[in-house]
Scaffold this motif. Sequence first.
Motif, PDB file in Angstrom:
ATOM      1  N   PHE A   3      40.206  -0.227 -20.216  1.00 61.20           N
ATOM      2  CA  PHE A   3      41.843  -0.521 -19.554  1.00 61.20           C
ATOM      3  C   PHE A   3      41.662  -0.734 -18.476  1.00 61.20           C
ATOM      4  CE2 PHE A   3      42.229   0.830 -24.413  1.00 61.20           C
ATOM      5  CZ  PHE A   3      43.464   0.472 -24.331  1.00 61.20           C
ATOM      6  N   THR A   4      40.244   0.051 -18.015  1.00 60.25           N
ATOM      7  CA  THR A   4      39.767  -0.865 -16.190  1.00 60.25           C
ATOM      8  C   THR A   4      40.501  -2.162 -15.604  1.00 60.25           C
ATOM      9  OG1 THR A   4      38.277  -1.583 -16.293  1.00 60.25           O
ATOM     10  CG2 THR A   4      38.761   1.450 -15.991  1.00 60.25           C
ATOM     11  N   PHE A 173      41.785   6.770 -31.879  1.00 65.04           N
ATOM     12  CA  PHE A 173      41.864   7.179 -33.282  1.00 65.04           C
ATOM     13  C   PHE A 173      43.230   7.120 -32.971  1.00 65.04           C
ATOM     14  CE2 PHE A 173      41.958  10.821 -30.711  1.00 65.04           C
ATOM     15  CZ  PHE A 173      42.605  11.711 -31.040  1.00 65.04           C
ATOM     16  N   SER A 174      44.218   6.362 -34.340  1.00 60.66           N
ATOM     17  CA  SER A 174      45.902   6.742 -33.601  1.00 60.66           C
ATOM     18  C   SER A 174      45.774   7.917 -34.844  1.00 60.66           C
ATOM     19  CB  SER A 174      46.363   4.838 -34.392  1.00 60.66           C
ATOM     20  OG  SER A 174      45.858   5.164 -35.794  1.00 60.66           O
ATOM     21  N   THR A 175      47.380   8.315 -34.604  1.00 60.56           N
ATOM     22  CA  THR A 175      47.916   9.666 -35.826  1.00 60.56           C
ATOM     23  C   THR A 175      49.027   9.020 -35.928  1.00 60.56           C
ATOM     24  OG1 THR A 175      49.089  10.334 -33.740  1.00 60.56           O
ATOM     25  CG2 THR A 175      46.480  11.112 -33.780  1.00 60.56           C
ATOM     26  N   THR A 200      40.647   6.979 -26.870  1.00 64.02           N
ATOM     27  CA  THR A 200      41.991   6.456 -26.515  1.00 64.02           C
ATOM     28  C   THR A 200      42.551   7.241 -27.807  1.00 64.02           C
ATOM     29  OG1 THR A 200      41.753   4.510 -28.137  1.00 64.02           O
ATOM     30  CG2 THR A 200      41.375   4.097 -26.021  1.00 64.02           C
ATOM     31  N   VAL A 201      43.662   7.387 -27.573  1.00 61.84           N
ATOM     32  CA  VAL A 201      44.440   7.877 -29.326  1.00 61.84           C
ATOM     33  C   VAL A 201      45.648   7.197 -28.721  1.00 61.84           C
ATOM     34  CG1 VAL A 201      45.050   9.610 -27.034  1.00 61.84           C
ATOM     35  CG2 VAL A 201      45.698  10.322 -29.528  1.00 61.84           C
ATOM     36  N   GLN A 202      46.037   6.809 -29.618  1.00 58.94           N
ATOM     37  CA  GLN A 202      47.372   6.505 -30.196  1.00 58.94           C
ATOM     38  C   GLN A 202      48.228   6.422 -31.017  1.00 58.94           C
ATOM     39  OE1 GLN A 202      48.991   1.809 -32.641  1.00 58.94           O
ATOM     40  NE2 GLN A 202      47.246   1.636 -30.850  1.00 58.94           N
ATOM     41  N   LEU A 224      41.639  10.816 -22.278  1.00 54.97           N
ATOM     42  CA  LEU A 224      41.761   9.869 -22.633  1.00 54.97           C
ATOM     43  C   LEU A 224      43.237   8.826 -22.495  1.00 54.97           C
ATOM     44  CD1 LEU A 224      39.973  11.808 -24.585  1.00 54.97           C
ATOM     45  CD2 LEU A 224      41.571  11.044 -26.337  1.00 54.97           C
ATOM     46  N   THR A 225      42.587   7.586 -22.790  1.00 57.52           N
ATOM     47  CA  THR A 225      44.697   6.990 -22.125  1.00 57.52           C
ATOM     48  C   THR A 225      44.951   6.696 -23.369  1.00 57.52           C
ATOM     49  OG1 THR A 225      42.811   5.140 -21.143  1.00 57.52           O
ATOM     50  CG2 THR A 225      45.389   4.402 -22.347  1.00 57.52           C
TER      51      THR A 225
END
Length: 323
Positions: A3-4, A173-175, A200-202, A224-225
């Motif tokens: 993501f940088t 991970f996503s939630t 990261t978290v989505q 986290l992004t």
Amino acid sequence: MPFTRLASATTPTVHLGLGLAAVGRPAYLTLGREAELPAERTPEAMRTRTHELLDAAYAQGVRYFDVARSYGRAEEFLAAWLSEHPEIDDVVVGSKWGYTYVGEWRTDAEVHEVKDHSLAAFERQLAESRELLGDRLDLYQIHSVTPDSPALTDSALHERLARLADEGVTVGFSTSGPAQADAIRAALAVTVDGERLFRTVQSTYNLLETSAAGALAEAHEAGLTVIVKEAMANGRLAGGQEPRDLHLVAQAAGTTPDAVALAAVLRQPWAGVVLSGAATVGALHANLLATAVELDEAQLALLSDLVEEPDVYWRRRSELPWE
């Protein structure tokens, strides 16, 4: 961390991403999709539509593309587009594992996807993702973690994910569900050799469902992004389905309800990337106008009244038809 790459981008749309859930398979949980997709939803027609969207998104400065093993042939379609454009090296590609698509390319399938967060499922799906995306796979996320997911407590899985991270693939991970905040906080506590595992978290966040905001702010603070999905609430916030107050705010702002809905999410200080799930180039262009929308305090107050209780929101989501 991949993501940088986005940090050096200067286009206003860099914080918007394109999710391919709506065009990678013939059926999905999005209202109004019937009128947006080709009459014949063959793999060839859906591949063409996907490539049109990717072309348009990239041309408008979008640099994050989101797929999943359960999005039918979305990984395949994206991989083909990347292969056709070897000169493009500034995008970030994220995929997800944990659901298997079993819909057999049918709109009337009784079951479209099956969840499995086991280590065996991870190994199988990672091999499948790598076969298609190769070294273009930047981010691999556990799909739809809930507080009771075994992925939160499986130390063998955690160690394997840490090895994947050592190979250069960011792990996230996503939630989903009414307890997203609990799942996020539980995932933030997962460590391997004293280091936080997930980068990261989505999560779902939109004008109707804001319950994860506090936990997402904590994730952002922890480094986290944050990727926001379902910012259009599966079609409930646009296309004539939007609540009256959202429609009125859009009229007053001189724009469309979808642009307002996305703008409200983009203004959150913890939102790193907000996904558009557009299924047409026209809808995508309308979504991207969100970067130019300015909302005053009175408008924001009106929009805040749209929030639903999490249990109500997720029950309504579960009742949406696969179109």
